[in-house]
Design a protein around this motif. Structure first.
Motif, PDB file in Angstrom:
ATOM      1  N   UNK A 152      -4.170 -10.012   1.588  1.00  0.00           N
ATOM      2  CA  UNK A 152      -3.852 -11.252   0.869  1.00  0.00           C
ATOM      3  C   UNK A 152      -2.430 -11.219   0.319  1.00  0.00           C
ATOM      4  N   UNK A 153      -1.985 -10.065  -0.146  1.00  0.00           N
ATOM      5  CA  UNK A 153      -0.619  -9.930  -0.660  1.00  0.00           C
ATOM      6  C   UNK A 153       0.378 -10.023   0.482  1.00  0.00           C
ATOM      7  N   UNK A 154       0.101  -9.325   1.579  1.00  0.00           N
ATOM      8  CA  UNK A 154       1.001  -9.380   2.732  1.00  0.00           C
ATOM      9  C   UNK A 154       1.142 -10.815   3.247  1.00  0.00           C
ATOM     10  N   UNK A 155       0.033 -11.540   3.282  1.00  0.00           N
ATOM     11  CA  UNK A 155       0.070 -12.930   3.763  1.00  0.00           C
ATOM     12  C   UNK A 155       0.937 -13.793   2.855  1.00  0.00           C
ATOM     13  N   UNK A 156       0.834 -13.590   1.545  1.00  0.00           N
ATOM     14  CA  UNK A 156       1.657 -14.363   0.614  1.00  0.00           C
ATOM     15  C   UNK A 156       3.133 -14.025   0.771  1.00  0.00           C
TER      16      UNK A 156
END
Length: 252
Positions: A9-13
């Motif tokens: 989720x962090x990488x996607x953001x």
């Protein structure tokens, strides 16, 4: 050592915000400094009240990153907290966030004439590295230190931040550096704190808004040496640095 993996989720953001996982596609060594924060006995060595076992575990990675940066033509900066002006410049922290006993102990053990001030023995600093003392958690803020001037005098624009604690002095320094127009990466396997949760929270928040989070291997892979970038041009000269030791380490 903390086992950190960037959450999906962090990488996607991050990718949604900047279009790619890392803002630093390459790291120009001639404009780069490895900034090693607070790897002092007070925070690292056994039998000290604020020591972190995880901080001892990252020592080989810090040494490896320092060697790579030097070999590529970059600089290594060792940041040490010095309590000499702590009451004058961050007195309220000592008065309201610490018990009198804890404040007195911190002031004593981080004095430059105490063993707690010295760099942890397993580290591998060199005589021509740079040494800066700081007063506050962030080495970049206000009158905490002269780090900003030292970096700019050495034409540094990119910071690789290592040391302890991830979520306190490392993160504070890295965030402030980002807001002062440096490009910054926190090194996930060369930073350490008290718990995995605190480590992950600091790294997750930092990479969304302030800079990159990468491993030592990822940073090393991106290093571009000064000799390969500019064929035939010598690395710009750096000012002489003080000798290693428990005494004078500050760059004036």
């Amino acid at each position: 050592m903390h086992k950190y993996i960037v959450p999906d989720s962090i990488r996607a953001r991050v990718i949604r915000l900047q279009g790619k996982p890392f803002a630093l596609d390459e790291i120009d060594a001639a404009r780069t400094a490895l900034v090693v924060v607070d790897m002092q006995n007070y925070y690292v060595a056994e039998d000290y009240p604020n020591q972190s076992p995880q901080a001892r575990e990252i020592v080989p990675n810090i040494n490896r990153m320092a060697a790579a940066v030097r070999a590529a033509g970059g600089r290594v900066v060792w940041i040490q907290t010095d309590s000499a002006e702590a009451l004058a410049k961050c007195g309220k922290h000592h008065k309201y966030k610490l018990t009198p006993e804890n404040a007195a102990r911190r002031l004593k053990l981080l004095s430059s004439d105490n063993e707690g001030f010295k760099l942890y023995a397993a580290l591998e600093p060199k005589a021509d590295d740079l040494y800066v003392r700081k007063i506050k958690f962030s080495a970049m803020i206000g009158d905490s230190s002269n780090l900003d001037r030292v970096l700019r005098d050495n034409s540094v624009e990119i910071l690789l931040v290592a040391g302890t604690k991830t979520n306190v002095c490392c993160e504070s320094t890295a965030r402030d550096a980002s807001m002062m127009e440096y490009r910054v990466a926190l090194l996930s396997d060369a930073t350490a704190t008290s718990t995995d949760e605190e480590h992950a929270a600091a790294l997750n928040g930092f990479q969304i808004s302030f800079g990159d989070v990468m491993t030592v291997d990822e940073a090393t892979e991106r290093l571009v040496s000064s000799s390969s970038r500019i064929e035939g041009r010598a690395h710009p000269p750096f000012p002489a640095s003080p000798p290693i030791g428990g005494e004078e380490k500050e760059v004036a």
